[in-house]
Write a protein that holds these residues in place. Structure first.
Motif, short mmCIF file in Angstrom:
data_model
loop_
_atom_site.label_atom_id
_atom_site.label_comp_id
_atom_site.label_asym_id
_atom_site.label_seq_id
_atom_site.Cartn_x
_atom_site.Cartn_y
_atom_site.Cartn_z
N HIS A 55 -48.85 34.77 1.12
CA HIS A 55 -49.28 35.62 2.16
C HIS A 55 -50.71 36.20 1.51
O HIS A 55 -50.72 36.81 2.52
CB HIS A 55 -47.90 36.20 1.11
N SER A 58 -53.06 34.48 3.26
CA SER A 58 -53.60 35.18 4.85
C SER A 58 -53.69 36.64 4.55
O SER A 58 -54.80 37.03 5.34
CB SER A 58 -51.89 35.08 4.76
N ARG A 59 -53.92 37.37 3.63
CA ARG A 59 -54.44 38.57 3.73
C ARG A 59 -55.53 38.78 3.33
O ARG A 59 -56.36 39.17 3.87
CB ARG A 59 -53.44 39.19 2.29
N GLN A 62 -57.41 37.70 6.61
CA GLN A 62 -57.53 38.77 7.07
C GLN A 62 -57.94 39.93 6.45
O GLN A 62 -59.33 40.70 7.29
CB GLN A 62 -55.94 39.05 7.90
N VAL A 93 -47.68 29.87 9.56
CA VAL A 93 -48.25 31.06 10.01
C VAL A 93 -49.21 31.73 9.33
O VAL A 93 -49.63 32.28 9.71
CB VAL A 93 -46.67 31.61 10.01
N THR A 94 -49.89 31.62 8.17
CA THR A 94 -50.66 32.03 7.51
C THR A 94 -52.20 30.65 8.00
O THR A 94 -53.07 32.16 8.50
CB THR A 94 -51.09 31.25 5.05
N ARG A 96 -52.21 30.80 11.13
CA ARG A 96 -52.66 31.38 12.63
C ARG A 96 -52.64 33.00 12.27
O ARG A 96 -53.82 33.03 13.26
CB ARG A 96 -51.01 31.25 13.10
N HIS A 97 -52.35 34.05 11.45
CA HIS A 97 -52.52 35.34 11.83
C HIS A 97 -53.99 35.30 10.64
O HIS A 97 -54.82 35.59 11.18
CB HIS A 97 -51.67 35.76 10.51
N SER A 98 -54.36 33.77 9.83
CA SER A 98 -55.99 33.74 9.39
C SER A 98 -56.82 34.02 11.40
O SER A 98 -57.85 34.07 10.87
CB SER A 98 -56.27 32.93 8.55
N GLN A 100 -56.20 34.36 13.86
CA GLN A 100 -56.08 35.75 14.96
C GLN A 100 -56.89 36.38 14.49
O GLN A 100 -57.03 37.09 15.13
CB GLN A 100 -54.99 35.96 14.61
N SER A 101 -57.19 36.80 13.24
CA SER A 101 -58.50 37.72 12.43
C SER A 101 -59.75 37.61 12.44
O SER A 101 -60.44 37.95 12.27
CB SER A 101 -57.27 37.99 11.40
N ASP A 139 -54.66 32.07 20.42
CA ASP A 139 -56.05 31.98 19.88
C ASP A 139 -57.16 31.75 19.88
O ASP A 139 -57.35 33.09 20.04
CB ASP A 139 -55.11 31.38 18.25
#
Length: 181
Positions: A55, A58-59, A62, A93-94, A96-98, A100-101, A139
């Motif tokens: 988490h 990922s944060r 982002q 998921v980490t 992918r979120h990265s 995507q941003s 993505d």
């Protein structure tokens, strides 16, 4: 950094997931515009790109992507590869979120835009052996569309459409094309 923003960063450490999520959303919201406190958190975020907690990784990815517009020293040009690594994180998921941003880095200036586009195009061409590569490609195309929508650079659109044409599976080619309608 004002007290409110500082409290958001503190709340990321809360035991309460709802408090963490609120803080996360508030930080992302604040970084939609240029801020004057980016370097107060930059080094910590950069360190968090390799933190054991997915988490935090990922944060951090982002937030740094969002903070690229608040980087007059152009630190992102040398820190980008560390950020890019999180787009390949072992936890999908980490990653992918990265991914995507990461397009937001391209809003920081022409050098950053070219760097992001180059990495996205290369990844599209070379991700077939990755797990969930069709989602990764989706993505990437979405990121290019997001960047295009912000900067209106026709070359970005053409690169994305060219990438879509290289997709051999018609089902996915059709899916990627829907992003550009």
């Amino acid at each position: 950094m004002d007290r409110k923003i500082q409290s958001y960063f503190e709340n990321l450490e809360s035991k309460d997931k709802n408090v963490q999520y609120e803080a996360y959303k508030n930080i992302l919201g604040a970084t939609e515009e240029v801020v004057d406190w980016s370097y107060e958190v930059w080094d910590r975020l950069k360190e968090d790109l390799t933190h054991p907690d997915p988490h935090r990784r990922s944060r951090a990815a982002q937030f740094l992507s969002h903070l690229a517009i608040s980087d007059p020293e152009k630190r992102m040009l040398k820190d980008f590869l560390a950020l890019w690594e999180v787009t390949k994180d072992k936890k999908f998921v980490t990653a992918r979120h990265s991914l995507q941003s990461v397009w937001k880095v391209g809003l920081a200036g022409p050098e950053q835009k070219e760097m992001v586009i180059h990495h996205l195009v290369e990844r599209f061409h070379n991700c077939q052996n990755e797990k969930n590569y069709t989602l990764i490609r989706f993505d990437i195309i979405q990121g290019l569309k997001n960047l295009y929508d912000q900067v209106k650079d026709e070359e970005i659109k053409q690169k994305a459409l060219d990438l879509i044409e290289t997709e051999e599976d018609r089902k996915y080619q059709k899916k990627y094309k829907t992003i550009w309608r």
